[in-house]
Design an enzyme around this catalytic site. Structure first.
Site, PDB file in Angstrom:
ATOM      1  N   ASN A 186      -0.949  -4.259   2.915  1.00 23.67           N
ATOM      2  CA  ASN A 186       0.273  -4.426   2.124  1.00 23.67           C
ATOM      3  C   ASN A 186       1.447  -4.070   3.038  1.00 23.67           C
ATOM      4  O   ASN A 186       1.716  -2.893   3.271  1.00 23.67           O
ATOM      5  CB  ASN A 186       0.224  -3.503   0.892  1.00 23.67           C
ATOM      6  CG  ASN A 186       1.493  -3.600   0.066  1.00 23.67           C
ATOM      7  OD1 ASN A 186       2.349  -4.445   0.322  1.00 23.67           O
ATOM      8  ND2 ASN A 186       1.623  -2.726  -0.923  1.00 23.67           N
ATOM      9  N   TRP A 187       2.116  -5.090   3.538  1.00 24.21           N
ATOM     10  CA  TRP A 187       3.215  -4.853   4.489  1.00 24.21           C
ATOM     11  C   TRP A 187       4.503  -4.425   3.794  1.00 24.21           C
ATOM     12  O   TRP A 187       5.479  -4.107   4.452  1.00 24.21           O
ATOM     13  CB  TRP A 187       3.464  -6.124   5.321  1.00 24.21           C
ATOM     14  CG  TRP A 187       2.415  -6.376   6.354  1.00 24.21           C
ATOM     15  CD1 TRP A 187       1.311  -5.630   6.602  1.00 24.21           C
ATOM     16  CD2 TRP A 187       2.382  -7.454   7.305  1.00 24.21           C
ATOM     17  NE1 TRP A 187       0.583  -6.167   7.642  1.00 24.21           N
ATOM     18  CE2 TRP A 187       1.225  -7.291   8.086  1.00 24.21           C
ATOM     19  CE3 TRP A 187       3.217  -8.547   7.568  1.00 24.21           C
ATOM     20  CZ2 TRP A 187       0.874  -8.162   9.110  1.00 24.21           C
ATOM     21  CZ3 TRP A 187       2.875  -9.428   8.580  1.00 24.21           C
ATOM     22  CH2 TRP A 187       1.707  -9.233   9.353  1.00 24.21           C
ATOM     23  N   LYS A 188       4.492  -4.465   2.471  1.00 24.96           N
ATOM     24  CA  LYS A 188       5.690  -4.082   1.699  1.00 24.96           C
ATOM     25  C   LYS A 188       6.907  -4.856   2.228  1.00 24.96           C
ATOM     26  O   LYS A 188       6.763  -6.041   2.528  1.00 24.96           O
ATOM     27  CB  LYS A 188       5.862  -2.560   1.733  1.00 24.96           C
ATOM     28  CG  LYS A 188       4.565  -1.850   1.296  1.00 24.96           C
ATOM     29  CD  LYS A 188       4.679  -0.378   1.087  1.00 24.96           C
ATOM     30  CE  LYS A 188       3.341   0.185   0.634  1.00 24.96           C
ATOM     31  NZ  LYS A 188       3.340   1.615   0.370  1.00 24.96           N
TER      32      LYS A 188
ATOM     33  N   HIS B  74       2.025  -2.687  -8.420  1.00 25.77           N
ATOM     34  CA  HIS B  74       2.117  -1.608  -7.430  1.00 25.77           C
ATOM     35  C   HIS B  74       3.069  -0.524  -7.945  1.00 25.77           C
ATOM     36  O   HIS B  74       4.093  -0.831  -8.555  1.00 25.77           O
ATOM     37  CB  HIS B  74       2.600  -2.161  -6.082  1.00 25.77           C
ATOM     38  CG  HIS B  74       2.399  -1.179  -4.972  1.00 25.77           C
ATOM     39  ND1 HIS B  74       3.255  -0.124  -4.768  1.00 25.77           N
ATOM     40  CD2 HIS B  74       1.417  -1.072  -4.035  1.00 25.77           C
ATOM     41  CE1 HIS B  74       2.816   0.588  -3.737  1.00 25.77           C
ATOM     42  NE2 HIS B  74       1.699   0.031  -3.276  1.00 25.77           N
TER      43      HIS B  74
ATOM     44  N   GLU C  78       5.225   1.202  -6.526  1.00 31.03           N
ATOM     45  CA  GLU C  78       6.616   1.121  -6.041  1.00 31.03           C
ATOM     46  C   GLU C  78       7.436   0.165  -6.911  1.00 31.03           C
ATOM     47  O   GLU C  78       8.632   0.365  -7.096  1.00 31.03           O
ATOM     48  CB  GLU C  78       6.631   0.687  -4.567  1.00 31.03           C
ATOM     49  CG  GLU C  78       6.213   1.845  -3.671  1.00 31.03           C
ATOM     50  CD  GLU C  78       5.617   1.438  -2.339  1.00 31.03           C
ATOM     51  OE1 GLU C  78       5.673   0.248  -1.979  1.00 31.03           O
ATOM     52  OE2 GLU C  78       5.073   2.325  -1.666  1.00 31.03           O
TER      53      GLU C  78
ATOM     54  N   GLU D   9      -4.878   3.706  -6.546  1.00 33.21           N
ATOM     55  CA  GLU D   9      -3.873   4.222  -5.612  1.00 33.21           C
ATOM     56  C   GLU D   9      -3.121   5.368  -6.268  1.00 33.21           C
ATOM     57  O   GLU D   9      -2.108   5.142  -6.953  1.00 33.21           O
ATOM     58  CB  GLU D   9      -2.838   3.129  -5.283  1.00 33.21           C
ATOM     59  CG  GLU D   9      -3.297   2.081  -4.321  1.00 33.21           C
ATOM     60  CD  GLU D   9      -2.122   1.535  -3.510  1.00 33.21           C
ATOM     61  OE1 GLU D   9      -2.206   1.556  -2.283  1.00 33.21           O
ATOM     62  OE2 GLU D   9      -1.131   1.103  -4.099  1.00 33.21           O
TER      63      GLU D   9
ATOM     64  N   GLY E  58       1.906   7.019   1.192  1.00 34.36           N
ATOM     65  CA  GLY E  58       2.926   7.311   2.204  1.00 34.36           C
ATOM     66  C   GLY E  58       3.179   8.794   2.445  1.00 34.36           C
ATOM     67  O   GLY E  58       4.193   9.156   3.027  1.00 34.36           O
TER      68      GLY E  58
ATOM     69  N   SER F 134      -2.446   6.575   2.028  1.00 33.79           N
ATOM     70  CA  SER F 134      -2.575   7.282   3.311  1.00 33.79           C
ATOM     71  C   SER F 134      -3.917   7.004   4.013  1.00 33.79           C
ATOM     72  O   SER F 134      -4.532   7.912   4.574  1.00 33.79           O
ATOM     73  CB  SER F 134      -2.362   8.788   3.126  1.00 33.79           C
ATOM     74  OG  SER F 134      -1.055   9.039   2.656  1.00 33.79           O
TER      75      SER F 134
ATOM     76  N   GLY G 192      -1.156   0.567   3.473  1.00 32.42           N
ATOM     77  CA  GLY G 192       0.285   0.371   3.598  1.00 32.42           C
ATOM     78  C   GLY G 192       0.746   0.616   5.024  1.00 32.42           C
ATOM     79  O   GLY G 192       0.598  -0.242   5.898  1.00 32.42           O
ATOM     80  N   GLY G 193       1.284   1.803   5.274  1.00 38.36           N
ATOM     81  CA  GLY G 193       1.869   2.148   6.580  1.00 38.36           C
ATOM     82  C   GLY G 193       1.003   1.769   7.774  1.00 38.36           C
ATOM     83  O   GLY G 193       1.506   1.183   8.749  1.00 38.36           O
TER      84      GLY G 193
HETATM   85  P1  13P Z   1       0.201   3.988   2.557  1.00 35.57           P
HETATM   86  O1  13P Z   1      -1.066   3.473   3.193  1.00 35.57           O
HETATM   87  O2  13P Z   1       1.390   3.908   3.454  1.00 35.57           O
HETATM   88  O3  13P Z   1       0.000   5.354   1.963  1.00 35.57           O
HETATM   89  O4  13P Z   1       0.549   3.007   1.348  1.00 35.57           O
HETATM   90  C1  13P Z   1      -0.435   2.681   0.433  1.00 35.57           C
HETATM   91  C2  13P Z   1       0.030   1.581  -0.401  1.00 35.57           C
HETATM   92  O5  13P Z   1       0.991   1.716  -1.141  1.00 35.57           O
HETATM   93  C3  13P Z   1      -0.675   0.300  -0.295  1.00 35.57           C
HETATM   94  O6  13P Z   1      -0.373  -0.540  -1.351  1.00 35.57           O
END
Ligand code: 13P
Length: 252
Positions: free
Chosen positions: A9-11, A94, A96, A166, A172, A212, A233-234
């Protein structure tokens, strides 16, 4: 059970198509000839049409979709449009989007229905916040998110769903969920699915972990927590680290 799914997930990253294509190319090089793992890359909408995979086992996914197919909905992208661009998966609900954009469980339910109707596989995100965890409301949250998000989804349609556990507090933060706790949560999710649908569906549904994830802990979630994949994510924005995650999981 199908092969593990590693979802990137590159956001809202990176900021140019050239950077996005370079990141994809480097990841593909890094995981060359990897078998037994399906890798899903979910870039921002605007990069989807500029992506062509060279490596095998890669699939395209989107980070959201709208519930109507078309019409006067300024700024929205429909599930059908995403399907037309070659997407196979779409992330729905998600945290976010719930946090920053006030997406509700009702909106999520409509998106789930639309995604399935368009032939996409929704990656349905659920998980408790820090506050809910502190107050011992974690299980109630999962239950409520599943029943509201899958409100209009019949068993036949539910076969296309992937659930991503999640926990919001793990996203994050560098503080991933304990492996044992993740296993417990996935068993609870399967119980809820069994009650709602059937034993067979609860067994067959792929459950991913997200929050994470790194190359250090990736395999623990697959082996220890028996997860069917990861939502990253990150770490998915660092080509080497993400390739390492894919390689680790391919050992499972
Ligand atoms: P991180 O891997 O940065 O914690 O993010 C997880 C995420 O939100 C994937 O959708």
């Amino acid at each position: 059970m199908k092969q593990p799914l590693i979802v990137a997930n590159w956001k809202c990253n990176p900021t140019t198509l050239a950077e996005a294509q370079k990141l994809l190319k480097t990841i593909e090089k890094g995981v060359k000839n990897i078998k037994k793992v399906e890798v899903v890359i979910c870039p921002p909408f605007v990069y989807l049409s500029g992506f062509r995979f060279r490596a095998s086992g890669f699939r395209l996914g989107a980070q959201d979709c709208f519930w109507e197919e078309k019409g006067a909905f300024t700024g929205e992208i429909s599930a059908k449009m995403l399907k037309g661009l070659g997407c196979k998966y779409v992330i729905i609900g998600h945290s976010e989007r719930k946090g920053h954009l006030k997406e509700t469980n009702e909106m999520i339910a409509k998106k789930m229905k639309a995604a399935i109707a368009a032939g996409l596989k929704p990656i349905f995100c659920i998980g408790e916040t820090q506050k809910e965890k502190r107050e011992g409301q974690g299980l109630r949250t999962l239950n409520s998110q599943i029943s509201k998000g899958l409100k209009d989804i019949k068993e036949k349609e539910a076969r296309n769903i992937i659930i991503a556990y999640e926990p919001v507090w793990a996203i994050g933060t560098g503080k991933p969920c304990e492996v044992d706790t993740t296993l417990t949560k996935s068993l609870i999710i399967r119980q809820v699915l069994k009650k709602r649908y059937s034993l067979s569906l609860s067994r067959k549904t792929r459950i991913l972990y997200g929050g994470s994830v790194t190359s250090q802990n990736a395999l623990k979630y697959i082996r220890g927590a028996k997860m069917n994949g990861l939502l990253v994510g990150g770490a998915s924005l660092k080509a080497q680290e993400f390739s390492k995650i894919v390689k680790e999981v391919s050992k499972s």
